[in-house]
Design an enzyme around this catalytic site. Structure first.
Site, PDB file in Angstrom:
ATOM      1  N   GLU A 154     -33.638  19.954 -52.033  1.00  0.00           N
ATOM      2  CA  GLU A 154     -32.489  19.213 -51.481  1.00  0.00           C
ATOM      3  C   GLU A 154     -32.818  18.432 -50.214  1.00  0.00           C
ATOM      4  O   GLU A 154     -32.112  18.524 -49.206  1.00  0.00           O
ATOM      5  CB  GLU A 154     -31.326  20.190 -51.249  1.00  0.00           C
ATOM      6  CG  GLU A 154     -30.927  20.938 -52.530  1.00  0.00           C
ATOM      7  CD  GLU A 154     -29.854  21.996 -52.330  1.00  0.00           C
ATOM      8  OE1 GLU A 154     -29.593  22.737 -53.307  1.00  0.00           O
ATOM      9  OE2 GLU A 154     -29.291  22.084 -51.221  1.00  0.00           O
ATOM     10  N   GLU A 259     -30.930  24.970 -62.520  1.00  0.00           N
ATOM     11  CA  GLU A 259     -29.846  25.832 -62.015  1.00  0.00           C
ATOM     12  C   GLU A 259     -28.556  25.544 -62.791  1.00  0.00           C
ATOM     13  O   GLU A 259     -27.484  25.389 -62.217  1.00  0.00           O
ATOM     14  CB  GLU A 259     -29.635  25.586 -60.507  1.00  0.00           C
ATOM     15  CG  GLU A 259     -30.895  25.783 -59.668  1.00  0.00           C
ATOM     16  CD  GLU A 259     -30.670  25.571 -58.177  1.00  0.00           C
ATOM     17  OE1 GLU A 259     -31.673  25.428 -57.468  1.00  0.00           O
ATOM     18  OE2 GLU A 259     -29.495  25.543 -57.738  1.00  0.00           O
TER      19      GLU A 259
HETATM   20  O1  G3I Z   1     -27.989  39.369 -48.459  1.00  0.00           O
HETATM   21  C1  G3I Z   1     -26.855  39.183 -47.631  1.00  0.00           C
HETATM   22  C2  G3I Z   1     -26.186  40.543 -47.431  1.00  0.00           C
HETATM   23  O2  G3I Z   1     -27.067  41.378 -46.663  1.00  0.00           O
HETATM   24  C3  G3I Z   1     -24.872  40.341 -46.676  1.00  0.00           C
HETATM   25  O3  G3I Z   1     -24.209  41.599 -46.595  1.00  0.00           O
HETATM   26  C4  G3I Z   1     -23.988  39.366 -47.522  1.00  0.00           C
HETATM   27  C5  G3I Z   1     -22.668  39.114 -46.846  1.00  0.00           C
HETATM   28  O4  G3I Z   1     -22.691  38.015 -46.037  1.00  0.00           O
HETATM   29  O5  G3I Z   1     -24.684  38.083 -47.630  1.00  0.00           O
HETATM   30  C6  G3I Z   1     -25.870  38.257 -48.384  1.00  0.00           C
HETATM   31  O6  G3I Z   1     -26.493  37.023 -48.437  1.00  0.00           O
HETATM   32  C7  G3I Z   1     -25.851  36.123 -49.361  1.00  0.00           C
HETATM   33  C8  G3I Z   1     -26.908  35.743 -50.424  1.00  0.00           C
HETATM   34  O7  G3I Z   1     -26.351  34.708 -51.293  1.00  0.00           O
HETATM   35  C9  G3I Z   1     -27.301  36.925 -51.286  1.00  0.00           C
HETATM   36  O8  G3I Z   1     -26.209  37.390 -51.996  1.00  0.00           O
HETATM   37  C10 G3I Z   1     -25.474  34.869 -48.559  1.00  0.00           C
HETATM   38  O9  G3I Z   1     -24.394  35.240 -47.682  1.00  0.00           O
HETATM   39  C11 G3I Z   1     -24.977  33.799 -49.531  1.00  0.00           C
HETATM   40  O10 G3I Z   1     -24.774  32.575 -48.822  1.00  0.00           O
HETATM   41  C12 G3I Z   1     -26.084  33.521 -50.587  1.00  0.00           C
HETATM   42  O11 G3I Z   1     -25.538  32.578 -51.474  1.00  0.00           O
HETATM   43  C13 G3I Z   1     -26.578  31.924 -52.234  1.00  0.00           C
HETATM   44  C14 G3I Z   1     -26.595  30.434 -51.862  1.00  0.00           C
HETATM   45  O12 G3I Z   1     -27.579  29.766 -52.699  1.00  0.00           O
HETATM   46  C15 G3I Z   1     -26.974  30.235 -50.426  1.00  0.00           C
HETATM   47  O13 G3I Z   1     -27.048  28.949 -50.139  1.00  0.00           O
HETATM   48  C16 G3I Z   1     -26.201  32.050 -53.719  1.00  0.00           C
HETATM   49  O14 G3I Z   1     -26.270  33.438 -54.103  1.00  0.00           O
HETATM   50  C17 G3I Z   1     -27.155  31.240 -54.578  1.00  0.00           C
HETATM   51  O15 G3I Z   1     -26.692  31.212 -55.922  1.00  0.00           O
HETATM   52  C18 G3I Z   1     -27.195  29.797 -54.059  1.00  0.00           C
HETATM   53  O16 G3I Z   1     -28.147  29.086 -54.821  1.00  0.00           O
HETATM   54  C19 G3I Z   1     -28.348  27.703 -54.461  1.00  0.00           C
HETATM   55  C20 G3I Z   1     -29.805  27.373 -54.732  1.00  0.00           C
HETATM   56  O17 G3I Z   1     -30.638  28.209 -54.006  1.00  0.00           O
HETATM   57  C21 G3I Z   1     -30.087  25.911 -54.412  1.00  0.00           C
HETATM   58  N1  G3I Z   1     -29.152  25.027 -55.102  1.00  0.00           N
HETATM   59  C22 G3I Z   1     -27.728  25.338 -54.963  1.00  0.00           C
HETATM   60  C23 G3I Z   1     -27.467  26.799 -55.325  1.00  0.00           C
HETATM   61  C24 G3I Z   1     -25.980  27.102 -55.179  1.00  0.00           C
HETATM   62  O18 G3I Z   1     -25.578  26.991 -53.834  1.00  0.00           O
END
Ligand code: G3I
Length: 357
Positions: A154, A259
């Site tokens: 990105e 994705e």
């Molecule tokens: O691991 C922490 C955990 O310790 C904490 O308790 C919890 C509560 O805040 O957060 C957890 O981290 C989360 C992580 O996912 C794991 O579940 C993050 O907050 C959350 O923001 C993160 O979201 C991910 C997101 O990328 C972040 O930008 C999504 O699962 C994931 O599907 C998403 O994937 C992205 C690709 O990498 C790039 N393209 C877009 C796609 C969708 O946004």
């Protein structure tokens, strides 16, 4: 009456067993693999039902979060490989194609990376050294076990210009080329990809093609373009998907859908009326199931039409329960439902693959 019940029960068992037998990975055309993004509960085997489906259906895996900068390199002097090692081993144990996601991204990267010693932003040399150390350490660790890497994710903005990310601001426009150079140094045999979304938008696509052409002009190795494919029922159109695929492939690179998911919920302002914001809180109406099935079939037909160009299709999650698109609501963007039963969309993809053979 009893005979009827036995017949229906018999059919249900037959249908279930037919589902059991069909594996997407066995239906893919030669040279195109199908995969899925895994969360920690899955690669740790906690979610046993998911592990069975993943092992049966897919020949490629991507890490939804575990290989990103923040979780694997939380501090300047600390790497955390335990969970990532288990993710990679999950794939190696099943002889799957393991892809790394992602080395350089503006999100999920610790603030410490961009801070200098004196509280001011890290300068070019310091940021390049940190990027190189990260890539050398992470890519080096999984050399020979990770097939390909989303090296940069990105980096292009919606107008086609280079996103003003902390990497771009701290290093300059050549940070992308540097990342690919460092990745090649760390594992000369790994495939190297540029990954992004909204590539059906002409201005953004032109920006990505310009970036790729620039790398090619610098003789910097890049093997493929990852088109994330976070789509909706009617956007982008099939023609837009087709046109984008042809233009991206015209760079000479592999095209991958990295994705894939189909968002069924409206974009709504925070605090909107739940009945509007969360319209399928009590389940997805059959009409919507059928629309989703038709959309997946149409999308896969485009991939099959261009099977010489498309080398991979990865779903961004196994079941509706696992999707990032829920975010406090109930979404239904994938091929398996919350009970891990294959949805009509699964059958539609199977039919498209069988007919497209
Ligand atoms: O691991 C922490 C955990 O310790 C904490 O308790 C919890 C509560 O805040 O957060 C957890 O981290 C989360 C992580 O996912 C794991 O579940 C993050 O907050 C959350 O923001 C993160 O979201 C991910 C997101 O990328 C972040 O930008 C999504 O699962 C994931 O599907 C998403 O994937 C992205 C690709 O990498 C790039 N393209 C877009 C796609 C969708 O946004």
């Amino acid at each position: 009456m009893m005979r009827w019940l036995i017949a229906i029960a018999g059919f249900a068992v037959f249908a279930a067993s037919a589902h059991q037998e069909t594996a997407l990975k066995d239906l893919m055309p030669k040279g195109m693999v199908i995969g899925v993004a895994l969360n920690q509960r899955q690669f740790d085997g906690v979610d046993a039902a998911a592990v069975d489906i993943i092992t049966k259906q897919f020949s490629q895996i991507s890490p939804e979060n575990v290989l990103k900068f923040q979780p694997i390199h939380p501090a300047a002097d600390r790497y955390a490989f335990e969970a990532a090692d288990r993710f990679v081993q999950f794939g190696v144990d099943r002889r799957m194609q393991v892809v790394g996601h992602t080395l350089v991204w503006h999100s999920q990267t610790g603030a410490w990376v961009f801070q200098g010693t004196d509280g001011r932003p890290a300068d070019r040399d310091m940021l390049l050294a940190r990027m190189r150390d990260h890539i050398r350490t992470v890519v080096g660790r999984y050399k020979g076990r990770i097939h390909g890497w989303d090296v940069v994710n990105e980096a292009i903005d919606e107008d086609g210009s280079l996103r003003k990310s902390p990497w771009q601001v701290g290093i300059g426009d050549d940070y992308v080329a540097k990342a690919f150079e460092f990745a090649r140094e760390a594992d000369p045999d790994a495939e190297l990809y540029y990954n992004d979304f909204n590539l059906e938008k002409p201005a953004k696509r032109a920006g990505v093609i310009k970036l790729v052409r620039d790398l090619q002009a610098r003789n910097v190795r890049i093997d493929g373009i990852g088109n994330q494919g976070h789509w909706r029922l009617d956007t982008p159109t099939i023609d837009e998907i087709d046109t984008a695929l042809v233009e991206l492939h015209a760079t000479g690179l592999k095209v991958m859908y990295t994705e894939l998911d189909i968002n069924l919920l409206p974009n709504i302002p925070r605090g909107a009326d739940p009945s509007i914001a969360n319209p399928y809180a009590n389940g997805l109406p059959d009409e919507m199931q059928q629309q989703l099935a038709r959309r997946y079939a149409d999308v896969f037909r485009v991939f099959l039409k261009h099977r010489h160009a498309v080398t991979r299709v990865t779903l961004w999650g196994l079941s509706d329960a696992d999707s990032w698109l829920n975010r406090g609501r109930l979404n239904y963007p994938l091929l398996w439902d919350r009970q891990r039963r294959p949805k009509p969309a699964f059958d539609a993809v199977v039919a498209a693959l069988r007919n497209g053979k």
